[in-house]
Every structure is written in structure tokens, then in C-alpha cells.
Design an enzyme around this catalytic site. Structure first.
Site, mmCIF file in Angstrom:
data_model
loop_
_atom_site.group_PDB
_atom_site.id
_atom_site.type_symbol
_atom_site.label_atom_id
_atom_site.label_comp_id
_atom_site.label_asym_id
_atom_site.label_seq_id
_atom_site.Cartn_x
_atom_site.Cartn_y
_atom_site.Cartn_z
ATOM 1 N N LYS A 9 0.828 -1.212 0.000
ATOM 2 C CA LYS A 9 0.000 0.000 0.000
ATOM 3 C C LYS A 9 0.866 1.267 0.000
ATOM 4 C CE LYS A 9 -2.256 -1.012 3.828
ATOM 5 N NZ LYS A 9 -1.590 -2.280 4.183
ATOM 6 N N ARG A 11 -9.552 1.007 8.678
ATOM 7 C CA ARG A 11 -9.157 -0.359 9.016
ATOM 8 C C ARG A 11 -10.254 -1.083 9.783
ATOM 9 N NH1 ARG A 11 -3.280 0.652 8.838
ATOM 10 N NH2 ARG A 11 -2.056 -1.219 9.191
ATOM 11 N N ARG A 22 11.972 -5.532 4.924
ATOM 12 C CA ARG A 22 11.891 -4.166 4.381
ATOM 13 C C ARG A 22 12.546 -3.108 5.275
ATOM 14 N NH1 ARG A 22 5.320 -2.988 4.640
ATOM 15 N NH2 ARG A 22 5.226 -2.715 6.881
ATOM 16 N N ARG A 30 11.150 -0.663 10.777
ATOM 17 C CA ARG A 30 10.066 -0.423 11.720
ATOM 18 C C ARG A 30 10.098 -1.414 12.870
ATOM 19 N NH1 ARG A 30 4.676 0.318 8.233
ATOM 20 N NH2 ARG A 30 3.883 -0.800 10.048
ATOM 21 N N ARG A 80 -0.385 -8.708 13.216
ATOM 22 C CA ARG A 80 -0.902 -7.666 12.301
ATOM 23 C C ARG A 80 -1.773 -8.295 11.217
ATOM 24 N NH1 ARG A 80 4.386 -4.794 10.632
ATOM 25 N NH2 ARG A 80 3.034 -3.548 9.309
HETATM 26 P P1 AMP Z 1 0.809 0.700 8.968
HETATM 27 O O1 AMP Z 1 1.959 1.641 8.818
HETATM 28 O O2 AMP Z 1 -0.385 1.111 8.136
HETATM 29 O O3 AMP Z 1 1.187 -0.741 8.762
HETATM 30 O O4 AMP Z 1 0.327 0.819 10.482
HETATM 31 C C1 AMP Z 1 1.195 0.483 11.541
HETATM 32 C C2 AMP Z 1 0.398 0.313 12.816
HETATM 33 O O5 AMP Z 1 -0.263 1.558 13.125
HETATM 34 C C3 AMP Z 1 -0.727 -0.703 12.744
HETATM 35 O O6 AMP Z 1 -0.289 -2.029 12.987
HETATM 36 C C4 AMP Z 1 -1.669 -0.196 13.837
HETATM 37 O O7 AMP Z 1 -1.164 -0.492 15.122
HETATM 38 C C5 AMP Z 1 -1.558 1.325 13.658
HETATM 39 N N1 AMP Z 1 -2.545 1.836 12.680
HETATM 40 C C6 AMP Z 1 -2.294 2.421 11.486
HETATM 41 N N2 AMP Z 1 -3.424 2.807 10.871
HETATM 42 C C7 AMP Z 1 -4.430 2.419 11.710
HETATM 43 C C8 AMP Z 1 -5.850 2.508 11.638
HETATM 44 N N3 AMP Z 1 -6.469 3.049 10.566
HETATM 45 N N4 AMP Z 1 -6.558 2.011 12.675
HETATM 46 C C9 AMP Z 1 -5.959 1.466 13.766
HETATM 47 N N5 AMP Z 1 -4.630 1.336 13.884
HETATM 48 C C10 AMP Z 1 -3.861 1.818 12.872
#
Ligand code: AMP
Length: 227
Positions: free
Chosen positions: A22, A97, A136, A170, A181
């Protein structure tokens, strides 16, 4: 008093599990269409780094690979949608989400009479995601993404794009956390595929192949959706 949401000419949503690409694809769409990538993950990581109240509440939840509460994420997204640069159009990466977030987005957009142009599901095999995610890393200066196996920089440790030398991984990309996740994705986010199909805005792309081929397929969808 909440700030008004900026009127946005195009709203695109990228759906898919962690590792589906994404972020990579959102950045390519930014370059190609002049849209703005809104990643709630990036916004939350910035809040954690800045030590804000939301960041302090989110830190442990993110490290465990679970979802941050809807209230926190919706508030962060709402603030971001009030900034002027989003007037170019947005690609939502990692939001919504949950169904609660999707409904909150519908309400936010209805305030300014806007609609979702397309929600694109990046379809991938779960089994491949752990390897994708655990390899990554990104450039700490410009955010360009790399991978131990699929995309190494031309010169080890030096960003191809900006020459930066601070590469970052990360905290939640560890193999132990990735399983959690993926579970959160299937339990809480995958139902949004049906949510957007019901609204008639769902598109799907096979996201297992070559990054540029996926970008080409996405660009076709985006062009049509912005007409
Ligand atoms: P991402 O960078 O999109 O993989 O997000 C990393 C982490 O941030 C996720 O595993 C969640 O803990 C939190 N997170 C990101 N976006 C959301 C969302 N829309 N709702 C809830 N948690 C989020």
C-alpha cells in the site's frame, strides 16, 4: 472547535494486509497523479516520535501489532484532512481499518459533499507477507522503501533517491509481530472489502507480481475513477 475538512477532488482508498504494498503504491500514485498519500501508520509513528498524548496511547498497541483505537485514529485523520495540501486529492493508505472508521470517513466526506472515487483491494497471499515485511527498510531522510531481497539500494546503505545514509526498520516489522498484524487485518479490516463492494466503488488488483506492473494496473483504475 473542529477544523473544517478540506474539499478534496479525489478520494482513493488502498486496502490490503500489511506487506501488500500500500505504501509503495501510494507513493507512486502521489508522483504520477499529484495526489497526497495519507498514511495513518505514518501519522501515528510521527505522533509516537513527538510524544503527543495520542502517540503515548498508541505506542504499545502498535508495537504489539494490534489496532489503535478508532477514536484516536479518526481524530488524527480528521485533523490531517483539514490541511490545505489535501486539496490535490488523497490516497488513503491504512485507513479505514475497521467498519467504525469507514463509517466515520463517510460522515467526514458527506460534510463537504464528497465521495469515495475508488477503494482498491491489493490482493496478495498471506504466506508471502511475512518475508516481504521482515526484509523491508526505508531511507530515514526521504522515506524511499527498500527490501533485503527484492530491492536493495545500488550502493549498500546509501539511498538511491536522495543519497541519505540513515536506513530505518520499523519496530513492528519483526516476524513475531507480523502474525498479529495479519490477524488484525483479517478480523477487523477484510470486512471492508464487502463494505465498499456494496457501495459499488470496489476494485481489485493482483498485488503479488512486479511493482511496476501493479502500479500500471492501479494507474488505470485511478485514471478511470477520477473521471
Ligand atoms: P501501517 O503503517 O499502516 O502498517 O500501520 C502500523 C500500525 O499503526 C498498525 O499495525 C496499527 O497499530 C496502527 N494503525 C495504522 N493505521 C491504523 C488505523 N487506521 N486504525 C488502527 N490502527 C492503525
Amino acid at each position: 472547535m473542529e477544523s473544517p475538512v478540506t474539499t478534496v477532488p479525489a478520494v482513493l482508498i488502498l486496502l490490503g494486509p500489511p506487506g501488500a504494498g500500500k505504501g509503495t503504491q501510494a507513493r507512486m500514485l502521489e508522483d504520477r497523479f499529484g495526489l497526497v498519500q495519507l498514511s495513518t501508520g505514518d501519522l501515528l509513528r510521527a505522533a509516537v516520535a513527538a510524544g503527543t498524548e495520542a502517540g503515548r496511547a498508541a505506542k504499545a498497541v502498535m508495537e504489539a501489532g494490534s489496532l489503535v483505537s478508532d477514536d484516536i485514529v479518526i481524530a488524527i485523520l480528521r485533523d490531517r484532512l483539514g490541511e490545505p495540501d489535501v486539496a490535490k486529492g488523497v490516497i488513503l493508505d491504512g485507513f479505514p481499518r475497521t467498519t467504525v472508521q469507514a463509517e466515520a470517513l463517510d460522515t467526514l466526506l458527506s460534510e463537504t459533499g464528497q465521495r469515495i472515487n475508488a477503494a482498491v483491494s491489493l490482493d496478495v497471499d498471506d504466506a508471502a507477507m511475512v518475508a516481504r515485511i521482515s526484509g523491508r527498510f526505508t531511507c530515514g531522510s526521504c522515506g524511499e522503501g527498500y527490501h533485503d531481497t527484492y530491492k536493495r539500494p545500488a550502493v549498500e546503505g546509501v539511498c538511491d533517491k536522495c543519497g541519505g545514509t540513515q536506513m530505518k526498520r520499523r519496530a513492528d516489522d519483526k516476524a513475531e509481530t507480523v502474525g498479529q498484524r495479519l490477524e488484525a487485518y483479517h478480523a477487523q479490516t477484510a470486512p471492508l472489502i464487502a463494505y465498499y463492494a456494496n457501495k459499488g466503488v470496489l476494485k481489485s488488483v493482483d498485488a503479488m507480481g512486479d511493482i511496476d506492473a501493479i502500479a500500471g494496473a492501479l494507474a488505470t483504475i485511478v485514471r478511470e475513477a477520477m473521471d
